[in-house]
Design a protein around this motif. Structure first.
Motif, PDB file in Angstrom:
ATOM      1  N   HIS A 197       0.834  -1.212   0.000  1.00 56.15           N
ATOM      2  CA  HIS A 197       0.000   0.000   0.000  1.00 56.15           C
ATOM      3  C   HIS A 197       0.862   1.253   0.000  1.00 56.15           C
ATOM      4  O   HIS A 197       0.570   2.230  -0.684  1.00 56.15           O
ATOM      5  CB  HIS A 197      -0.925   0.024   1.229  1.00 56.15           C
ATOM      6  CG  HIS A 197      -1.919  -1.094   1.229  1.00 56.15           C
ATOM      7  ND1 HIS A 197      -2.525  -1.558   2.368  1.00 56.15           N
ATOM      8  CD2 HIS A 197      -2.399  -1.861   0.208  1.00 56.15           C
ATOM      9  CE1 HIS A 197      -3.333  -2.553   2.069  1.00 56.15           C
ATOM     10  NE2 HIS A 197      -3.281  -2.751   0.764  1.00 56.15           N
ATOM     11  N   LEU A 242      -1.117   4.223  -1.662  1.00 53.17           N
ATOM     12  CA  LEU A 242      -2.445   4.130  -1.055  1.00 53.17           C
ATOM     13  C   LEU A 242      -2.380   4.506   0.419  1.00 53.17           C
ATOM     14  O   LEU A 242      -3.376   4.879   1.021  1.00 53.17           O
ATOM     15  CB  LEU A 242      -2.992   2.703  -1.164  1.00 53.17           C
ATOM     16  CG  LEU A 242      -3.533   2.245  -2.508  1.00 53.17           C
ATOM     17  CD1 LEU A 242      -4.060   0.819  -2.392  1.00 53.17           C
ATOM     18  CD2 LEU A 242      -4.626   3.167  -2.996  1.00 53.17           C
ATOM     19  N   ASP A 243      -1.208   4.351   1.015  1.00 55.86           N
ATOM     20  CA  ASP A 243      -1.048   4.621   2.442  1.00 55.86           C
ATOM     21  C   ASP A 243       0.259   5.397   2.598  1.00 55.86           C
ATOM     22  O   ASP A 243       1.126   5.354   1.714  1.00 55.86           O
ATOM     23  CB  ASP A 243      -0.989   3.288   3.196  1.00 55.86           C
ATOM     24  CG  ASP A 243      -1.221   3.469   4.686  1.00 55.86           C
ATOM     25  OD1 ASP A 243      -1.514   4.617   5.113  1.00 55.86           O
ATOM     26  OD2 ASP A 243      -1.098   2.476   5.430  1.00 55.86           O
ATOM     27  N   ASP A 251      -3.651  14.902  -2.652  1.00 54.92           N
ATOM     28  CA  ASP A 251      -4.634  13.991  -3.223  1.00 54.92           C
ATOM     29  C   ASP A 251      -4.715  14.089  -4.746  1.00 54.92           C
ATOM     30  O   ASP A 251      -4.771  13.076  -5.440  1.00 54.92           O
ATOM     31  CB  ASP A 251      -6.006  14.270  -2.605  1.00 54.92           C
ATOM     32  CG  ASP A 251      -6.992  13.175  -2.955  1.00 54.92           C
ATOM     33  OD1 ASP A 251      -6.898  12.097  -2.344  1.00 54.92           O
ATOM     34  OD2 ASP A 251      -7.823  13.395  -3.851  1.00 54.92           O
ATOM     35  N   ASP A 252      -4.677  15.315  -5.270  1.00 52.41           N
ATOM     36  CA  ASP A 252      -4.759  15.491  -6.721  1.00 52.41           C
ATOM     37  C   ASP A 252      -3.546  14.881  -7.407  1.00 52.41           C
ATOM     38  O   ASP A 252      -3.659  14.220  -8.439  1.00 52.41           O
ATOM     39  CB  ASP A 252      -4.843  16.979  -7.065  1.00 52.41           C
ATOM     40  CG  ASP A 252      -6.264  17.498  -6.930  1.00 52.41           C
ATOM     41  OD1 ASP A 252      -7.183  16.655  -6.910  1.00 52.41           O
ATOM     42  OD2 ASP A 252      -6.439  18.716  -6.828  1.00 52.41           O
ATOM     43  N   THR A 279      -3.792  11.203  -7.412  1.00 54.08           N
ATOM     44  CA  THR A 279      -4.761  10.764  -8.416  1.00 54.08           C
ATOM     45  C   THR A 279      -4.079  10.677  -9.777  1.00 54.08           C
ATOM     46  O   THR A 279      -4.214   9.690 -10.502  1.00 54.08           O
ATOM     47  CB  THR A 279      -5.938  11.748  -8.478  1.00 54.08           C
ATOM     48  OG1 THR A 279      -6.572  11.766  -7.200  1.00 54.08           O
ATOM     49  CG2 THR A 279      -6.955  11.343  -9.526  1.00 54.08           C
ATOM     50  N   ARG A 302      -1.737   7.735  -9.967  1.00 49.80           N
ATOM     51  CA  ARG A 302      -2.428   6.462 -10.198  1.00 49.80           C
ATOM     52  C   ARG A 302      -2.795   6.298 -11.659  1.00 49.80           C
ATOM     53  O   ARG A 302      -2.657   5.217 -12.231  1.00 49.80           O
ATOM     54  CB  ARG A 302      -3.708   6.401  -9.353  1.00 49.80           C
ATOM     55  CG  ARG A 302      -3.443   5.999  -7.934  1.00 49.80           C
ATOM     56  CD  ARG A 302      -4.709   5.969  -7.109  1.00 49.80           C
ATOM     57  NE  ARG A 302      -4.339   6.334  -5.759  1.00 49.80           N
ATOM     58  CZ  ARG A 302      -4.828   7.358  -5.090  1.00 49.80           C
ATOM     59  NH1 ARG A 302      -5.770   8.114  -5.621  1.00 49.80           N
ATOM     60  NH2 ARG A 302      -4.382   7.635  -3.895  1.00 49.80           N
ATOM     61  N   ARG A 303      -3.249   7.398 -12.262  1.00 49.86           N
ATOM     62  CA  ARG A 303      -3.630   7.306 -13.673  1.00 49.86           C
ATOM     63  C   ARG A 303      -2.436   6.962 -14.546  1.00 49.86           C
ATOM     64  O   ARG A 303      -2.523   6.169 -15.475  1.00 49.86           O
ATOM     65  CB  ARG A 303      -4.209   8.631 -14.151  1.00 49.86           C
ATOM     66  CG  ARG A 303      -5.568   8.917 -13.570  1.00 49.86           C
ATOM     67  CD  ARG A 303      -6.077  10.241 -14.079  1.00 49.86           C
ATOM     68  NE  ARG A 303      -7.343  10.557 -13.440  1.00 49.86           N
ATOM     69  CZ  ARG A 303      -8.001  11.689 -13.636  1.00 49.86           C
ATOM     70  NH1 ARG A 303      -7.502  12.607 -14.448  1.00 49.86           N
ATOM     71  NH2 ARG A 303      -9.144  11.896 -13.034  1.00 49.86           N
ATOM     72  N   PHE A 329      -3.760  -1.754 -10.316  1.00 57.34           N
ATOM     73  CA  PHE A 329      -4.034  -2.630  -9.169  1.00 57.34           C
ATOM     74  C   PHE A 329      -4.784  -3.881  -9.589  1.00 57.34           C
ATOM     75  O   PHE A 329      -5.681  -3.831 -10.446  1.00 57.34           O
ATOM     76  CB  PHE A 329      -4.924  -1.919  -8.139  1.00 57.34           C
ATOM     77  CG  PHE A 329      -4.219  -0.853  -7.357  1.00 57.34           C
ATOM     78  CD1 PHE A 329      -3.331  -1.205  -6.340  1.00 57.34           C
ATOM     79  CD2 PHE A 329      -4.438   0.489  -7.611  1.00 57.34           C
ATOM     80  CE1 PHE A 329      -2.690  -0.229  -5.603  1.00 57.34           C
ATOM     81  CE2 PHE A 329      -3.807   1.470  -6.885  1.00 57.34           C
ATOM     82  CZ  PHE A 329      -2.928   1.117  -5.878  1.00 57.34           C
ATOM     83  N   PRO A 354     -10.689   2.661 -16.311  1.00 58.26           N
ATOM     84  CA  PRO A 354      -9.622   3.603 -15.911  1.00 58.26           C
ATOM     85  C   PRO A 354      -9.282   4.591 -17.017  1.00 58.26           C
ATOM     86  O   PRO A 354      -9.007   5.758 -16.745  1.00 58.26           O
ATOM     87  CB  PRO A 354      -8.436   2.687 -15.623  1.00 58.26           C
ATOM     88  CG  PRO A 354      -9.021   1.349 -15.386  1.00 58.26           C
ATOM     89  CD  PRO A 354     -10.257   1.281 -16.218  1.00 58.26           C
ATOM     90  N   GLN A 405     -11.333   5.697 -19.269  1.00 60.17           N
ATOM     91  CA  GLN A 405     -12.418   6.687 -19.340  1.00 60.17           C
ATOM     92  C   GLN A 405     -12.320   7.678 -18.199  1.00 60.17           C
ATOM     93  O   GLN A 405     -12.557   8.871 -18.377  1.00 60.17           O
ATOM     94  CB  GLN A 405     -13.771   5.970 -19.303  1.00 60.17           C
ATOM     95  CG  GLN A 405     -14.142   5.445 -20.664  1.00 60.17           C
ATOM     96  CD  GLN A 405     -15.277   4.455 -20.605  1.00 60.17           C
ATOM     97  OE1 GLN A 405     -15.679   4.016 -19.526  1.00 60.17           O
ATOM     98  NE2 GLN A 405     -15.780   4.093 -21.761  1.00 60.17           N
ATOM     99  N   ILE A 406     -11.977   7.174 -17.016  1.00 62.33           N
ATOM    100  CA  ILE A 406     -11.826   8.077 -15.874  1.00 62.33           C
ATOM    101  C   ILE A 406     -10.749   9.111 -16.177  1.00 62.33           C
ATOM    102  O   ILE A 406     -10.894  10.295 -15.895  1.00 62.33           O
ATOM    103  CB  ILE A 406     -11.471   7.266 -14.603  1.00 62.33           C
ATOM    104  CG1 ILE A 406     -12.701   6.501 -14.122  1.00 62.33           C
ATOM    105  CG2 ILE A 406     -10.956   8.190 -13.513  1.00 62.33           C
ATOM    106  CD1 ILE A 406     -12.426   5.554 -12.986  1.00 62.33           C
ATOM    107  N   ALA A 407      -9.657   8.644 -16.816  1.00 63.35           N
ATOM    108  CA  ALA A 407      -8.558   9.558 -17.115  1.00 63.35           C
ATOM    109  C   ALA A 407      -8.847  10.383 -18.361  1.00 63.35           C
ATOM    110  O   ALA A 407      -8.084  11.284 -18.700  1.00 63.35           O
ATOM    111  CB  ALA A 407      -7.276   8.755 -17.303  1.00 63.35           C
TER     112      ALA A 407
END
Ligand code: ATP
Ligand code: MG
Lengths: 851, 249
Positions: free
Chosen positions: B61, B66-67, B86-87, B90, B93-94, B99, B119, B121-123
């Protein structure tokens, strides 16, 4: 992401629909209100357009004190001399001009006044030779001769009257029998909310209405090529002080605007209740969404690990709410159309048939309904949605991850307490300090909203304790399921509190209404008992319309009558304001007993031509003492000089008189059409069957006059209030239905969440019945929590209001409260039906394997 | 007891430096990781093994952002990820992280194809169509693309999850017990898939597992015990791994 949101919504169809239901009713009430009032307004506007279609100009009486008053039936607008008519007729450009009078003739059939739902009776003069200029349109038979009448076809068909039948007509004097020569309607309408219509020849009408030599209006048509404004300009120089002129179109608009100002009050009133239903709906939505979002913690975390930003999560949830809100609003708007139709049907059933010219759906109705529904839904989802954005991606891999607390969670109790306190302060400020109706109402309304929100948040703290008490009978009677139900209600106090909060709002308002009703009626009863020392009262059949003076005169001739005291009422201008003034006979001293601050009961007997009395509130407002001069201006422009002779202390139930009361003799000299609001009678021997019969006999010729004992008089006066209260209860019931959806919703979601647990209970031998009973108990406990908190709040609101308004004395309506608790119990049972069935249907095996 | 991990010639993609992670406070505090330093090498499959509660998941993690560690740093390429907001995480991760979870974590309302594309589409990116075809063929999902997760077996669901992670060509693919919920046949398929992704396109994979069979496909195996890396060994057969575990107990 949009697709995820939409697909998610589709996969949670039942839950989404249940959530949407919370907003449907509120939106329906909004659109129903708009459609109903728009349709009524439109119908009246088209009626008056038809009435005035051939009219270029109208001359009407002009009130010296109230320029906006219109219409000749109320007596508040003076009539003018008919000598104006020939001069108007001679004007160049005038084709025809007819004079008219209006009044309120009672139509009598079989010895009874014809009246539908207490609606008024309207009388007009008609000119058979100029049908184009008449207000009434002939639909059957002929225009009336000198001793005939035309009546509206609606009344005729309801009472099975036909052309050629005889009908009784009564105005100021005794009843007259007249032959029906024809049937009419007003403009395009066959019914005006149940009002009866009657038309007579001008001379007949003038005699009936006590307007010989006078006119209420002149209707003028123009020759071709002459414009209405030219006609108006030519008429204006001829006008006496007590008349005015408008074009036909202006007059139509003005007549219609009288209706629309009533409908606009009605509209505001209904919209307030739509607002309450929406407020409750917002609670339900916020709560349902909180629960669903908590259940979807893992899903949001997974989206985050796949690269979704907080903003995207927020947007996805808001898109979902947008869809739910949109769906609910569209459905609500359509339900509203049905609601409006239903209300039309209801009025029809009550005899108050409303004129219709089709259902009017304005663009505004659609826009406002949908906008409000969507905005309320979105606002309600904001907090749960923001909490969802706080889900950390790591929750995707943690077993049993829960929704993180909001950033301000630890301030919740303090914040809630401050909100509730602030709300209370605002209410107190509104009640005791604010000036002006708008300021008072907005302070109270906004304060109440804050109190509700604050208490809803705070109540999570007392839910465990309350659940323990309220759930106690369930544990005793319900056995294991009862105990489980109580624990279920206690284990997530915030959820139970939010669910109960929706019901709390409705119950608080219903209780407040009950407190007010009890306070007002008991106060009113006491006051009347204290004031009214006579034996009988005479009023119109519908309890509120003023009566001509003739019935009271007839009453004086009844055997055994020792005193008849009349209370006249009408408009007058005093100290620059138009007030409802009163006048009394000397004999009032024998039937009314006042407490005097200055002067004595003898004042009532000896007002004389210039004497007047007032109440201490009005006296201190205008610094009046014994001997102060007061000038009253009547609608006809007469000035009456009065001197204060006495100041009385009105009982807390309200004053039976206007701010200024003069002698009836003075009144009758200055007012064109004196009318009695009520007449109080004292008889030797008091209340006896013989006395009542004697009085009835004396009033035989006046079917519209009603003889009542003192007790019946009080009941009749209160009956209007209880009708109004029943409407309030009905409208608040809508909010309670919304909160019922809330309970259903929470239960369905909890059952879904506890699928495994219920499966386990079934696996260890719990029967379906027991599962159902568990859900039912849980529902009833939740409902009762909301109701107990709501009733306490309602009593508190009531006490505050009673402290401010002297007309209300604070009493706890015990009977009502018990009824409310029983009703809540039923709401709880009803709300549990569907969720309990779902829970009982769960297959234990599948429930256990459910991930 | 702790053994210094020497960096190999392989380029290090993610480096943990003296990473510690404490859970809780005071008496109940648990040190899940103590001063762990390790480098994950590009284009290799690294397995993390160790007894239950040894800190495997915690390490993963933290490496994946993630941690956050209680102390120490983690760098991915040039980026120090331990202090990103956080941004920035994010975006990380993209761009860099994929994962695969023990419980698959597919979205139940989307079909296999939509889950795979999610993923991207999210990006807001378009997948390379050639690569998409390749991933679908390699994971053998061609015939199952329009099935919802509830209509797929566990092994198939995990293959969807792997396809979803591979599609964006992440710098590192993290898998926590990817075979933990599968029978041995399905496990073998998944392990072969992960191995193939390393061999064919040089995908970097970090896999947490307690199954020696799984660890046997790795190029390198890190052993954790009590929050410390106690052994770092190159590719080995199942038996050797079992022996290594025994020797550490
Ligand atoms: N969120 C947490 N809060 C408190 N303690 C935690 C948390 N997560 C992990 N721990 C503790 O940290 C230690 C390491 O946990 P971790 O999950 O990394 O172990 P693991 O090696 O993955 O074990 P397993 O093989 O059982 O998955 C354990 O003692 C665990 O109890
Ligand atoms: Mg683990």
């Amino acid at each position: 992401m949009l697709r995820v949101a939409l697909k998610g919504l589709a996969s949670r169809r039942l839950r989404s629909v249940l959530t949407a239901l919370a907003i449907v009713l509120g939106v329906a009430l909004i659109s129903g209100t708009y459609v109903l009032t728009d349709s009524i307004n439109h119908a009246f506007a088209s009626i008056f357009q038809t009435v005035y279609r051939g009219t270029a100009a109208t001359v009407t009486g002009r009130s010296a004190i109230d320029a906006s008053a219109s219409g000749g039936t109320s007596g508040d607008v003076p009539s003018f001399s008919e000598s104006l008519l020939p001069r108007v007729q001679r004007l160049p450009g005038v084709k025809d001009a007819i004079g008219g009078v209006q009044g309120s003739p009672q139509l009598i059939h079989d010895g009874k006044v014809i009246s539908f739902g207490g609606a008024p009776s309207l009388g007009f003069s008609v000119d058979p030779s100029k049908p184009d200029l008449n207000s009434l349109d002939l639909v059957g038979g002929h225009w009336p001769g000198p001793s005939a009448v035309v009546i509206d076809s609606n009344t005729a068909s309801k009472k099975h009257l036909h052309v050629g039948d005889e009908i009784g007509v009564q105005t100021r004097g005794p009843e007259r029998m007249m032959r029906i020569s024809g049937l009419v309607r007003l403009g395009s309408a066959s019914s005006l909310g149940g009002a009866t219509l009657a038309g007579f020849q001008l001379a007949t009408a003038q005699g009936l209405f006590g307007k010989v030599g006078k006119l209420d209006d002149i209707r003028v048509s123009a020759r071709p090529g002459v414009s209405p404004s030219q006609i108006v300009a030519r008429i204006r120089p001829l006008l006496p002080r007590d008349a005015q002129v408008r074009t036909g179109a202006q007059e139509a608009a003005k007549s219609a605007s009288a209706t629309s100002s009533f409908t606009s009050f009605f509209k505001t009133f209904l919209l307030v209740f739509a607002g309450i239903a929406l407020f409750v709906g917002a609670f339900v939505i916020a709560n349902s969404l909180s629960i669903t979002i908590a259940q979807r913690t893992r899903e949001f975390a997974t989206l985050r690990t796949l690269g979704a930003s907080r903003r995207q999560v927020l947007r996805a949830i808001l898109v979902e709410s947008l869809m739910v809100g949109l769906l609910a609003s569209v459905v609500g708007m359509l339900v509203g159309l049905g609601l409006a139709q239903g209300l039309f049907a209801l009025f029809n059933a009550l005899g108050l048939t409303l004129p219709t010219s089709g259902t009017i759906i304005e663009a505004r109705t659609v826009i406002v309904s949908i906008l409000v529904g969507v905005v309320v839904t979105m606002l309600a989802s904001l907090r749960p949605a923001l909490r969802a954005t706080r889900v950390e991606p790591i929750a995707a891999v943690r077993e049993g991850a829960t929704l993180p607390e909001g950033r301000f969670a630890r301030f919740r109790t303090v914040g809630a307490a401050i909100t509730a306190l602030l709300g209370t302060l605002l209410i107190v400020q509104g009640l005791f300090q604010a000036k002006g109706t708008g300021a008072v109402l907005s302070a109270i309304g906004f304060g109440a909203i804050l109190v509700f929100i604050g208490v809803a948040l705070l109540s999570a703290r007392i839910v465990p304790t309350l659940a323990e008490w309220i759930g106690w009978p369930a544990t005793k009677l319900g056995g294991a399921p009862g105990r489980l139900a109580r624990e279920n209600a206690r284990r997530n106090p915030q959820r139970t509190a939010s669910t109960a909060a929706a019901l709390m709002i409705g119950l608080a308002l219903v209780t407040l209404v009950a407190v007010l009703a009890a306070g007002i009626t008991s106060n009113f009863r006491n006051s009347v008992n204290q004031l009214f020392t006579g034996d009988y009262a005479i009023t119109a059949q519908n309890n509120f319309e003023p009566l001509p003076t003739a019935p009271a005169q007839a009453a004086t001739r009844a055997a055994g009558v020792t005193a008849v005291g009349n209370v006249r009422a009408g408009e007058g201008r005093v100290f620059g304001a138009t007030e409802q003034l009163t006048a009394v006979d000397p004999e009032i001293a024998l039937v009314v007993s006042l407490k005097w601050k200055a002067g004595s009961q003898a004042v009532l007997r000896s007002l004389g031509p210039a004497g007047a009395f007032t109440d201490n509130g009005y006296a201190s407002k205008h610094h009046l003492t014994i001997g102060s001069p007061v000038s009253v201006t009547t609608p006809t422009g007469r000035r009456i000089g009065l001197v204060i002779r006495g100041i009385f202390k009105p009982p807390s139930g309200g004053s039976p008189f206007g701010p200024i009361t003069m002698s009836a003799a003075t009144w009758d000299r200055s007012y064109q059409q004196p009318q009695n609001l009520y007449t109080l009678v004292r008889m030797s021997g008091g209340e006896t069957a013989a006395n009542q019969a004697a009085l009835r006999h004396a009033l035989q010729g006046f079917p519209n006059a009603k003889v009542q004992t003192r007790q019946k008089f009080i009941d009749n006066q209160i009956s209007g209030l209880s009708k109004a209260l029943n409407i309030l209860y009905l409208l608040l019931a809508l909010s309670i239905i919304v909160s019922l959806f809330g309970i259903v919703n929470t239960l369905v979601l909890s059952v879904f969440e506890r699928t495994r647990e219920i499966g386990m209970l079934r696996a260890v031998g719990t029967t379906r019945r027991q599962i159902r009973r568990m859900i039912r108990h849980e529902s009833v406990i939740t409902a009762l929590i909301g109701s107990v908190i709501g009733i306490v709040l309602g009593l508190a609101f009531g006490a505050l209001l009673a402290a401010r308004v002297s007309a209300i004395s604070f009493t706890i309506p015990v009977g009502r409260v018990i009824i409310f608790l029983i009703a809540t119990w039923i709401v709880g049972l009803v709300a549990a039906i569907f969720p309990a069935r779902r829970a009982a249907r769960l297959d234990p095996l599948r429930a256990l394997s459910y991930e | 007891m702790s053994e210094v991990v020497t960096p190999t010639e392989q380029a290090t993609v993610i480096a943990a430096s003296e990473v510690s992670r404490r859970f809780g406070q005071g008496d109940t505090a648990v040190m899940a990781l103590r001063d762990v330093s390790a480098g994950i090498e590009r284009g290799r499959l690294t397995a993390v093994m160790g007894p239950s509660g040894s800190g495997k998941s915690t390490l993963m993690h933290i490496l994946a952002g993630l941690d956050r560690p209680t102390s120490g740093t983690v760098t991915l390429g040039e980026i120090e990820i331990t202090h990103l907001n956080d941004d920035q995480l994010t975006r990380l991760r993209r761009d860099h992280i994929g994962f695969v979870f023990q419980f698959f974590n597919l979205l139940p309302m989307l079909d296999a194809r939509e889950n795979i594309l999610l993923p991207m589409q999210i990006a807001g990116r378009d997948p390379d169509p050639g690569w998409l075809d390749e991933v679908i063929d390699e994971t053998g999902l061609r015939g199952r693309l329009s099935h919802r997760p509830s209509e797929l077996s566990g092994g198939q669901q995990q293959r969807v999850a792997i396809a979803r992670a591979l599609l964006s060509k992440p710098t590192v693919l993290f898998a926590d017990e990817p075979t933990g919920n599968l029978d041995s046949a399905a496990s073998d398929e998944i392990l072969a898939l992960l191995r193939h992704s390393v061999d064919s396109v040089g995908q970097t994979v970090v896999m947490v597992t307690h199954d020696p069979r799984a660890a046997a496909v790795a190029d390198r195996i890190l052993f954790l015990a009590d929050g410390v890396i106690v052994k770092d060994m190159p590719h080995a057969g199942e038996d050797t791994i079992v022996d290594a575990i025994k020797s550490l107990q």
